[in-house]
Write a protein that holds these residues in place. Structure first.
Motif, PDB file in Angstrom:
ATOM      1  N   VAL A  25       0.857  -1.195   0.000  1.00 11.63           N
ATOM      2  CA  VAL A  25       0.000   0.000   0.000  1.00 11.63           C
ATOM      3  C   VAL A  25       0.888   1.239   0.000  1.00 11.63           C
ATOM      4  O   VAL A  25       2.098   1.159   0.231  1.00 11.63           O
ATOM      5  N   ASP A  26       0.268   2.386  -0.245  1.00  7.85           N
ATOM      6  CA  ASP A  26       0.949   3.671  -0.135  1.00  7.85           C
ATOM      7  C   ASP A  26       0.583   4.322   1.187  1.00  7.85           C
ATOM      8  O   ASP A  26      -0.598   4.330   1.581  1.00  7.85           O
ATOM      9  N   ILE A  27       1.592   4.853   1.869  1.00  6.28           N
ATOM     10  CA  ILE A  27       1.392   5.576   3.131  1.00  6.28           C
ATOM     11  C   ILE A  27       1.661   7.059   2.894  1.00  6.28           C
ATOM     12  O   ILE A  27       2.687   7.426   2.309  1.00  6.28           O
ATOM     13  N   SER A 139      10.332   3.043  -5.711  1.00 10.67           N
ATOM     14  CA  SER A 139       8.963   3.250  -5.266  1.00 10.67           C
ATOM     15  C   SER A 139       8.151   2.057  -5.751  1.00 10.67           C
ATOM     16  O   SER A 139       7.460   2.110  -6.759  1.00 10.67           O
ATOM     17  N   PHE A 140       8.231   0.955  -5.032  1.00 15.35           N
ATOM     18  CA  PHE A 140       7.690  -0.316  -5.509  1.00 15.35           C
ATOM     19  C   PHE A 140       6.159  -0.376  -5.391  1.00 15.35           C
ATOM     20  O   PHE A 140       5.541   0.356  -4.626  1.00 15.35           O
ATOM     21  N   THR A 141       5.593  -1.270  -6.184  1.00 17.82           N
ATOM     22  CA  THR A 141       4.161  -1.569  -6.098  1.00 17.82           C
ATOM     23  C   THR A 141       3.921  -3.034  -5.739  1.00 17.82           C
ATOM     24  O   THR A 141       2.781  -3.462  -5.588  1.00 17.82           O
ATOM     25  N   PHE A 160       9.845  -0.725   3.425  1.00 14.62           N
ATOM     26  CA  PHE A 160       9.499   0.643   3.045  1.00 14.62           C
ATOM     27  C   PHE A 160      10.232   1.003   1.747  1.00 14.62           C
ATOM     28  O   PHE A 160      11.367   0.585   1.544  1.00 14.62           O
ATOM     29  N   GLY A 161       9.583   1.790   0.890  1.00 10.78           N
ATOM     30  CA  GLY A 161      10.188   2.150  -0.391  1.00 10.78           C
ATOM     31  C   GLY A 161      10.508   3.631  -0.514  1.00 10.78           C
ATOM     32  O   GLY A 161      10.425   4.393   0.459  1.00 10.78           O
ATOM     33  N   MET A 172       4.850   7.109   0.510  1.00 10.59           N
ATOM     34  CA  MET A 172       5.879   6.085   0.688  1.00 10.59           C
ATOM     35  C   MET A 172       5.254   4.692   0.562  1.00 10.59           C
ATOM     36  O   MET A 172       4.275   4.386   1.245  1.00 10.59           O
ATOM     37  N   PRO A 173       5.817   3.826  -0.297  1.00 10.38           N
ATOM     38  CA  PRO A 173       5.306   2.454  -0.397  1.00 10.38           C
ATOM     39  C   PRO A 173       5.589   1.673   0.882  1.00 10.38           C
ATOM     40  O   PRO A 173       6.649   1.815   1.493  1.00 10.38           O
ATOM     41  N   LEU A 174       4.642   0.838   1.244  1.00  7.02           N
ATOM     42  CA  LEU A 174       4.766  -0.035   2.414  1.00  7.02           C
ATOM     43  C   LEU A 174       4.372  -1.448   2.002  1.00  7.02           C
ATOM     44  O   LEU A 174       3.327  -1.656   1.381  1.00  7.02           O
ATOM     45  N   SER A 175       5.216  -2.406   2.347  1.00  5.68           N
ATOM     46  CA  SER A 175       4.926  -3.815   2.096  1.00  5.68           C
ATOM     47  C   SER A 175       4.847  -4.541   3.437  1.00  5.68           C
ATOM     48  O   SER A 175       5.734  -4.387   4.277  1.00  5.68           O
ATOM     49  N   VAL A 176       3.789  -5.324   3.609  1.00 10.34           N
ATOM     50  CA  VAL A 176       3.582  -6.078   4.848  1.00 10.34           C
ATOM     51  C   VAL A 176       3.373  -7.542   4.495  1.00 10.34           C
ATOM     52  O   VAL A 176       2.428  -7.880   3.768  1.00 10.34           O
TER      53      VAL A 176
END
Length: 201
Positions: A25-27, A139-141, A160-161, A172-176
């Motif tokens: 997601v984007d933060i 800035s990953f997706t 975090f990206g 900021m991209p966030l991956s969980v």
């Protein structure tokens, strides 16, 4: 276990070779970035602390599978990767403190230690950690992780990206990535929403 509403889910997903699922997601970090600058502190440490606070406030992020049983830790700490000048990285271990200044002081000492030691020596820690990493170049997706399937691992992985500007907002991209035997999309969303709220307030 017998009174847990996710007893059947745990039994089902525990049998998977790859039980982790991931969400990207984007933060919105506009407010948090400005606040960190005004505090003259590292934005990396600032958002790391906010994400660790959100994880500690989201109960399933404190669950771990140990010898086939589910344990809940009182506190979860951080094990982030730390970049070095030679473009390698090392693993670190940072205790969680509710007070940001206390966390920052200890974290800076750990960053200095990792940056001044060679190799990939994993930091000494138990199961009560979250594996963090940052990719400030991309800035990953979407994101995946290297995994050793023979190693029983139930620790969440958060990445975090690169920050990108969208109008007057900073995104900021966030991956969980989390273990599906311990939580579902609902719980991952709880963490994400709490993290966003902490970044805004």
């Amino acid at each position: 276990m017998n009174s847990w509403s996710r007893k059947d889910h745990f039994a089902f997903f525990s049998r998977f070779e790859e039980p982790f699922f991931g969400i990207c997601v984007d933060i919105d970090c506009t407010i948090a970035y400005r606040r960190a600058r005004n505090m003259n502190t590292s934005f990396f440490l600032y958002y790391l602390h906010k994400s660790l606070t959100a994880a500690n406030q989201t109960t399933p992020f404190r669950y771990r599978i140990i010898d086939g049983e589910v344990w809940e830790y009182d506190k979860i700490n951080a094990s982030p990767t730390i970049g070095r000048p030679d473009n390698t990285f090392g693993f670190s271990y940072m205790d969680y403190y509710e007070d940001y200044k206390e966390f920052e002081t200890a974290a800076r000492r750990e960053i200095d230690r990792v940056r001044n030691t060679p190799g990939l020596d994993p930091a000494t820690s138990g199961e009560n950690v979250i594996h963090f990493s940052s990719l400030p170049w991309v800035s990953f997706t979407g994101l995946s992780h290297a995994r050793c399937y023979s190693f029983n691992d139930s620790c969440p992985k958060i990445s975090f990206g690169k920050i990108k500007e969208q109008g007057c907002r900073m995104i900021m991209p966030l991956s969980v990535h989390v273990h599906h035997a311990l939580m579902d999309g609902f719980h991952a969303a709880q963490f994400i929403n709490t993290f966003q709220e902490l970044m805004d307030n």
